[in-house]
Design a protein around this motif. Sequence first.
Motif, PDB file in Angstrom:
ATOM      1  N   TRP A   1       0.819  -1.210   0.000  1.00  0.00           N
ATOM      2  CA  TRP A   1       0.000   0.000   0.000  1.00  0.00           C
ATOM      3  C   TRP A   1       0.853   1.260   0.000  1.00  0.00           C
TER       4      TRP A   1
ATOM      5  N   SER B   1      -3.260  -3.534  -8.265  1.00  0.00           N
ATOM      6  CA  SER B   1      -3.933  -4.165  -7.138  1.00  0.00           C
ATOM      7  C   SER B   1      -3.861  -5.680  -7.366  1.00  0.00           C
TER       8      SER B   1
ATOM      9  N   GLY C   1      -7.761  -7.670  -4.238  1.00  0.00           N
ATOM     10  CA  GLY C   1      -8.268  -6.342  -3.956  1.00  0.00           C
ATOM     11  C   GLY C   1      -9.786  -6.271  -4.016  1.00  0.00           C
TER      12      GLY C   1
ATOM     13  N   SER D   1      -4.238  -8.617   1.260  1.00  0.00           N
ATOM     14  CA  SER D   1      -5.589  -8.271   0.842  1.00  0.00           C
ATOM     15  C   SER D   1      -5.972  -6.867   1.281  1.00  0.00           C
TER      16      SER D   1
ATOM     17  N   LYS E   1      -4.204  -4.406  -0.972  1.00  0.00           N
ATOM     18  CA  LYS E   1      -4.709  -4.376  -2.347  1.00  0.00           C
ATOM     19  C   LYS E   1      -6.119  -3.787  -2.422  1.00  0.00           C
ATOM     20  N   PHE E   2      -6.933  -3.982  -1.381  1.00  0.00           N
ATOM     21  CA  PHE E   2      -8.215  -3.272  -1.318  1.00  0.00           C
ATOM     22  C   PHE E   2      -7.969  -1.765  -1.265  1.00  0.00           C
TER      23      PHE E   2
ATOM     24  N   LYS F   1      -7.010  -0.441  -4.707  1.00  0.00           N
ATOM     25  CA  LYS F   1      -8.182  -0.361  -5.586  1.00  0.00           C
ATOM     26  C   LYS F   1      -9.030   0.859  -5.242  1.00  0.00           C
TER      27      LYS F   1
ATOM     28  N   MET G   1      -5.923  -5.476 -11.865  1.00  0.00           N
ATOM     29  CA  MET G   1      -6.239  -6.584 -10.963  1.00  0.00           C
ATOM     30  C   MET G   1      -5.867  -7.908 -11.617  1.00  0.00           C
TER      31      MET G   1
END
Length: 300
Positions: free
Chosen positions: A120, A146, A150, A165, A168-169, A172, A195
Amino acid sequence: MKDFSGKIAVVTGGGNGMGRELTKQLAEARCSVAICDISDEDMAETVSAAEALAPQGARITHFRADVGKEEDVQAFANHVRTAHETDHIHLLINNAGIGGGGSFVTGPRENWERTFNVCWYGVYNNARAFMPMLVAADEGHIVNVSSVNGFWASIGPDTPHTAYSAAKFAVKGFTEALITDLRLNAPHVKASVVMPGHIGTQIALNTLREFGNDSAVGGGNEEYEAAKARGEQFRDNAITSAEDAARIILDGVRADNWRILIGPDAEAIDEAVRKTPKAAYEGDFGLSIFARLREAIAPG
């Protein structure tokens, strides 16, 4: 951005995998590229491969930087200004990433935060450092990588996957929010979120190199070697190659696509999560998707 010729691109995690393939394809398209990574050896291989494809006038440079550290990223941005003799760039691809930090409950905090910081804050730090240079160009594009993780925070019912996770969220959501921000405040700069599904990269091996033989991968040489073998299988038995993934990303930039899915697995997971979101974390959800994919892509 239909044409990369004469442009300047920045690629993080350029030492191998998608970062290397992006650098090579950009160089072949007559684009100057600045890469960063934490491995000088890997970057040297990328630069050599890219220079062999680059026409005269395209400049390929490298800089050792840990994207999780803001001071390293600022130094990288200064390198780009000096080495490329520029006050602007046209393309920023935030590609660097590692795994690890699977369990928030039982895993070491330092491993969790390291994974989150790279995946991130690597995006955030570079976006902060290079956004003024994107805005200074006549046209610009930021691409943030991502993952299917994500929008689906799982790699199976028996394996926690929290740090990667969560990061990656965040990537996004940040990228999607940038679409409006840029439209209002810098309409000549576009944003895309990528993605990927299972791509043939060294991310699992790089994660092993990052954390070593500790609780991130288990204790003892036997478990380390087993983790290494799994990393090699992940790289060598992927649904989509790093070369193809890079091509899809750059085609997505050319087409001004803000949402770029890579691989039939990414498309299948995306469709399934949207269709039955409440079932996304049931035990057989992912297994059923991959079973259908294996059947669909089986020879004959």
